[in-house]
Motif scaffolding. Structure first.
Motif: not given
Length: 319
Positions: A222-233
């Motif tokens: 439900s908060a996947l975008e937070a994980v994706l932002s860390v992955g991309a950054d």
């Protein structure tokens, strides 16, 4: 002449001519609840409804989300039981636990539950007993590790953010920790009890892992975008346990189409509505796994997917 009078005359004429008049279908009440709203669980809900409608049921269909709060899940379960529907369909382990704890009489058909026995929903998958049965979505974890190894041959550390309060997530992390060494991975856990903790959990993995794997944990997804932002950054590739997360920006997975999981669940609900005892219906394992890849997401995290992998994918996000 009013419509009631016209209807009466039409009915009398039909009887006189020996024409059978259709009998209105009796509505059935199917109440559905999920621990949180995210694409996979929403797709499962829609699949349940569509399958029942396709089978010809006239539905009194109610849906409520607990918005990630176990106390709210228990409140919804008590409300549903008080209203006495024909069947309750809880989606996800926390919602299923809440509903099963609230009733021993109303039929319960759960779905998207990783480990029904471990979650104490049923005693036996083949003979669940009582008023409960359903569909398990235990992830094909070995396939996931094989896929990550194919894409990242040199990877060692695999970070796994998860909610230690979700029984399904605990089961998945336990299995992963057991089988990961076979595929050359070292699991690094990152607990996140609340959605607000997900970003911090993902950030805690920076410098410790080569990739991140997001299991079918409702809090994390439900908060996947937070994980994706860390992955991309941080150039840490993010893989997932469910296909909807690939469409949202994870790199790849082999997983279920949760709409089809919902359709499979709807088939079980139909059996119960048609008179079968849920306790005699074996718990069903979700079927049908497909490869989903997201080349653009991979590029944003420093990975180039091979053309061979893309060619064999069932779904290539962005194409």
């Amino acid at each position: 002449m009013n419509s009631v009078r016209l209807g009466a005359l039409a009915g009398a004429a039909a009887i006189a001519l020996g024409i059978a008049t259709p009998v209105a279908a009796e509505p059935v009440s199917v109440y559905v609840t999920a621990i949180v709203e995210h694409p996979a669980l929403d797709a499962a809900r829609d699949g349940v409804r569509d399958e029942l409608e396709e089978q010809g049921f006239e539905l009194d269909f109610e849906y409520q989300s607990a918005q990630g709060n176990p106390a709210t899940a228990a409140q919804i379960a008590r409300q549903f039981v008080g209203e006495g529907p024909d069947v309750i369909v809880p989606i996800s382990t926390p919602s299923a636990q809440a509903v099963v704890a609230a009733t021993q009489d109303i039929p319960v058909v759960f779905t998207a539950v990783t480990d029904p026995v471990g979650a104490q929903l049923v005693e036996d998958l083949d003979a669940p007993g009582g008023n409960v049965t359903g569909v398990s979505d235990l992830s094909p974890l070995e396939d996931h590790l094989k896929l990550i190894r194919e894409i990242m041959p040199e990877a060692e550390g695999l970070g796994v953010p998860y909610n230690p309060g979700e029984a399904n997530a605990v089961t998945l992390v336990s299995i992963l920790s057991e089988i990961a060494p076979t595929y050359g991975f070292n699991i690094v856990e990152a607990p996140a009890p609340r959605t607000a903790d997900v970003l911090g959990a993902a950030q805690s993995l920076i410098g410790k892992v080569d990739a991140i794997y997001v299991p079918t944990d409702n809090t994390i997804v439900s908060a996947l975008e937070a994980v994706l932002s860390v992955g991309a950054d941080s150039d840490i590739p993010v893989f997932s346990g469910d296909t909807d997360s690939v469409e949202r920006g994870a790199i790849a997975t082999v997983g279920f189409d949760y709409y089809q999981v919902g359709r499979q669940t709807g088939e079980v609900v139909a059996r119960v509505l048609n008179g079968e005892d849920p306790g005699t219906i074996p718990v069903r394992n979700a079927s049908g796994t497909d490869l989903f890849v997201n080349p653009a997401a991979a590029e944003s995290m420093g990975i180039e997917l091979s053309q061979e992998l893309i060619d064999r994918a069932h779904t290539v996000v962005g194409q």
